[in-house]
Scaffold this active site. Structure first.
Site, PDB file in Angstrom:
ATOM      1  CG  ASP A  68      -0.303  -0.419   2.602  1.00 42.68           C
ATOM      2  OD1 ASP A  68       0.587   0.361   3.023  1.00 42.68           O
ATOM      3  OD2 ASP A  68      -0.290  -1.681   2.919  1.00 42.68           O
ATOM      4  CG  ASN A 137      -9.428  -1.550  11.139  1.00 40.14           C
ATOM      5  OD1 ASN A 137      -8.499  -2.194  10.567  1.00 40.14           O
ATOM      6  ND2 ASN A 137      -9.998  -0.669  10.379  1.00 40.14           N
ATOM      7  CG  HIS A 139      -6.033  -2.231   8.343  1.00 44.85           C
ATOM      8  ND1 HIS A 139      -6.374  -0.960   8.645  1.00 44.85           N
ATOM      9  CD2 HIS A 139      -4.952  -2.338   8.449  1.00 44.85           C
ATOM     10  CE1 HIS A 139      -5.502  -0.252   8.922  1.00 44.85           C
ATOM     11  NE2 HIS A 139      -4.366  -1.360   9.038  1.00 44.85           N
ATOM     12  CD  GLU A 144      -9.294   0.827   6.996  1.00 45.36           C
ATOM     13  OE1 GLU A 144      -9.119   0.026   7.609  1.00 45.36           O
ATOM     14  OE2 GLU A 144      -9.291   2.082   7.243  1.00 45.36           O
TER      15      GLU A 144
END
Ligand code: GLP
Length: 254
Positions: A68, A137, A139, A144
């Protein structure tokens, strides 16, 4: 799938570095997916140290694809994934910089950048091994919650909790300076890798590890989608494993 619990973050990083070293030794032309972050960063530093000790270990013919990059971030910005990889790994080993790929967050046409990234991975024969960290979370990369198992490289808007985590001062001073989105390798591209390795250490990852293994598999916890991969290795330390209840897999303690 293998779930390995190490006593501490350093031994988890060593184990990951061992796996990468073995993969590069067996397959010198390895196509390697890489994540940024403090946790995988420890393994990269270990590999740098190993190469200095053992000139026989070489990354000369390895190709890498990072997972990313922040939208709007030029590669020379010290907060970018490209900068992190260059300074923590690529410039410290003998890899050819032109064989390292990180999506350009500052590309004029971001959709084209994403498409071209997936095409380049396909042209290199897909990822042999992808190394992932784990977000607070659940990810992976920047997929996400809500990311589908078939998603491709694309732009993803950050959730409130990711924005809060990113703007904690370590990298971005405040919310205003925090990018609102990233380009990320899709779950589909990650799941097509021949081997997936995920590393998570520290008590701050315990809830994510618990949700990955003990909860319902699905896009709400993107890391849980990895459980459907035929060759998945998860390396955690005992703190990150401390909230596991009934993971449904054999745990190996090293
Ligand atoms: C970010 C990155 C991921 C990374 C994760 C964990 O979300 N996009 O690629 O795996 O952070 O980072 P850390 O190891 O610093 O907790």
């Amino acid at each position: 799938m293998t779930l390995i619990v190490c006593p501490d973050p350093d031994s988890a990083a060593r184990l990951l570095a061992d796996a990468i070293e073995r993969a590069v030794t067996v397959q010198p032309r390895l196509v390697l997916g890489l994540a940024t972050g403090r946790t995988p960063g420890r393994a990269y530093r270990d590999l740098v140290r190993r190469q200095h000790l053992d000139p026989g270990l070489t990354f000369r013919n390895v190709t890498t694809f990072n997972t990313d990059e922040f939208v709007g971030m030029p590669p020379e910005d010290p907060r970018s994934a490209r900068f992190f990889m260059n300074t923590n790994f690529f410039r410290l080993v003998d890899i050819r910089l032109e064989n390292t790929h990180v999506p350009r967050g500052d590309a004029v046409d971001l959709s084209l950048e994403c498409q071209a990234y997936d095409q380049l991975i396909a042209a290199r024969g897909g990822l042999d091994l992808v190394v992932l960290g784990l977000g607070h979370n659940g990810h992976v990369g920047f997929n996400e919650p809500g990311s589908s198992a078939r998603s491709r490289t694309r732009i993803v808007d950050f959730t409130e909790s990711t924005l809060a985590a990113l703007s904690d001062g370590a990298r971005f001073a405040n919310l205003e300076q925090t990018p609102s989105s990233a380009l990320t390798l899709g779950m589909g591209t990650i799941l097509e890798a021949r081997h997936v390795m995920l590393i998570a250490t520290g008590i701050s990852k315990a809830q994510s590890v618990h949700r990955m293994f003990d909860g319902r598999q699905g896009p709400a916890v993107p890391a849980s989608l990895l459980l459907g991969h035929p060759k998945l290795s998860v390396v955690v330390d005992s703190d990150a494993a401390s909230a596991l209840r009934n993971p449904g897999v054999d745990i190996e303690y090293v």
